[in-house]
Design a protein around this motif. Structure first.
Motif, short mmCIF file in Angstrom:
data_model
loop_
_atom_site.label_atom_id
_atom_site.label_comp_id
_atom_site.label_asym_id
_atom_site.label_seq_id
_atom_site.Cartn_x
_atom_site.Cartn_y
_atom_site.Cartn_z
N LYS A 77 0.82 -1.06 0.10
CA LYS A 77 -0.22 -0.27 0.10
C LYS A 77 0.88 1.24 -0.04
CE LYS A 77 -2.23 -1.74 3.70
NZ LYS A 77 -3.42 -1.51 4.94
N ILE A 78 0.47 2.10 -0.96
CA ILE A 78 1.20 3.13 -0.85
C ILE A 78 0.05 4.54 -0.70
CG2 ILE A 78 2.33 5.15 -2.16
CD1 ILE A 78 3.84 2.77 -3.90
N LEU A 79 0.55 5.08 -0.26
CA LEU A 79 0.23 6.48 -0.45
C LEU A 79 0.59 7.91 -1.05
CD1 LEU A 79 -2.14 8.94 1.07
CD2 LEU A 79 -1.05 8.88 3.26
N ILE A 80 0.06 8.47 -1.49
CA ILE A 80 0.06 9.90 -2.61
C ILE A 80 0.57 11.33 -2.13
CG2 ILE A 80 0.63 10.92 -4.54
CD1 ILE A 80 0.19 7.69 -5.85
N SER A 124 -5.65 2.85 7.28
CA SER A 124 -5.32 2.36 5.76
C SER A 124 -3.39 1.41 5.97
CB SER A 124 -5.00 2.96 4.51
OG SER A 124 -6.49 3.25 4.83
N GLY A 125 -2.52 2.15 7.42
CA GLY A 125 -1.10 1.97 7.45
C GLY A 125 -0.19 2.00 6.01
N PRO A 126 0.15 2.33 5.21
CA PRO A 126 0.27 2.22 4.27
C PRO A 126 2.12 2.15 4.34
CG PRO A 126 0.25 4.36 4.43
CD PRO A 126 -0.86 4.02 4.91
N GLU A 127 3.03 1.03 2.95
CA GLU A 127 3.86 0.83 3.43
C GLU A 127 4.62 2.13 3.80
OE1 GLU A 127 2.20 -3.48 3.29
OE2 GLU A 127 1.97 -1.38 2.58
N LEU A 128 4.09 3.04 2.54
CA LEU A 128 5.46 3.85 1.89
C LEU A 128 4.38 5.22 1.83
CD1 LEU A 128 8.32 3.54 -0.14
CD2 LEU A 128 6.35 4.96 -1.10
N VAL A 129 4.68 6.56 1.92
CA VAL A 129 4.23 7.59 1.96
C VAL A 129 4.66 8.65 1.07
CG1 VAL A 129 3.34 9.52 2.28
CG2 VAL A 129 2.93 7.19 3.65
N ILE A 130 4.41 9.02 -0.08
CA ILE A 130 5.09 9.96 -1.27
C ILE A 130 4.54 10.58 -0.58
CG2 ILE A 130 5.31 9.99 -3.77
CD1 ILE A 130 5.30 7.78 -3.98
N LEU A 131 5.29 12.21 -0.45
CA LEU A 131 4.67 13.04 0.33
C LEU A 131 5.23 14.18 -0.21
CD1 LEU A 131 2.92 13.96 3.10
CD2 LEU A 131 5.18 13.54 4.25
N ASP A 132 4.99 15.19 -0.29
CA ASP A 132 5.08 16.63 -1.11
C ASP A 132 5.24 17.58 0.54
OD1 ASP A 132 5.30 19.51 -2.25
OD2 ASP A 132 3.38 19.60 -3.02
N ILE A 133 5.40 18.85 0.44
CA ILE A 133 6.41 19.29 1.83
C ILE A 133 5.25 20.57 2.04
CG2 ILE A 133 7.88 20.92 2.45
CD1 ILE A 133 10.16 18.69 1.52
#
Length: 118
Positions: free
Chosen positions: A3-6, A44-53
């Motif tokens: 799971k990825i969160l963008i 959701s507990g994603p394994e990875l988060v791609i995050l804007d600042i």
């Protein structure tokens, strides 16, 4: 399925990354600001988060710090237009596993995400 969160407030980046990572076989969640991101992280507990600042309500630095306090296992990639050395340093100090600047190569991003997930 990983799971990825963008998290980004730019709709075109959200859409293109959502499409890209779904095509790569990930379960993708999206958030348009830091507050929405924190809610999805809890649920959701994603394994990875791609995050804007730079985002409304809660910025990426705060989301990253909050996330890393709760779960050190979740990987965080900052994907941002902020490219000054002090911004990069602040991002890494907040707990980011990787700091990438916009504009970016989608091919490169996918390779880095896969490397972090393994």
């Amino acid at each position: 399925m990983s799971k990825i969160l963008i998290v980004d407030d730019e709709p075109n980046i959200l859409l293109s990354l959502e499409f890209l990572f779904k095509k790569e076989g990930f379960k993708v969640f999206i958030a348009r600001d830091g507050e929405e991101a924190l809610g999805i992280i809890e649920e959701s507990g994603p394994e990875l988060v791609i995050l804007d600042i730079m985002m409304p309500k809660v910025d990426g630095y705060e989301v990253c710090k909050h996330l890393k306090k709760k779960n050190r296992e979740t990987k965080v990639i900052f994907l941002t237009a902020k490219s000054k050395q002090q911004d990069i340093q602040k991002g890494l100090e907040a707990g980011a596993d990787l700091y990438l600047t916009k504009p970016f190569s989608t091919k490169d991003l996918v390779a880095k995400v896969k490397a972090l997930m393994n």
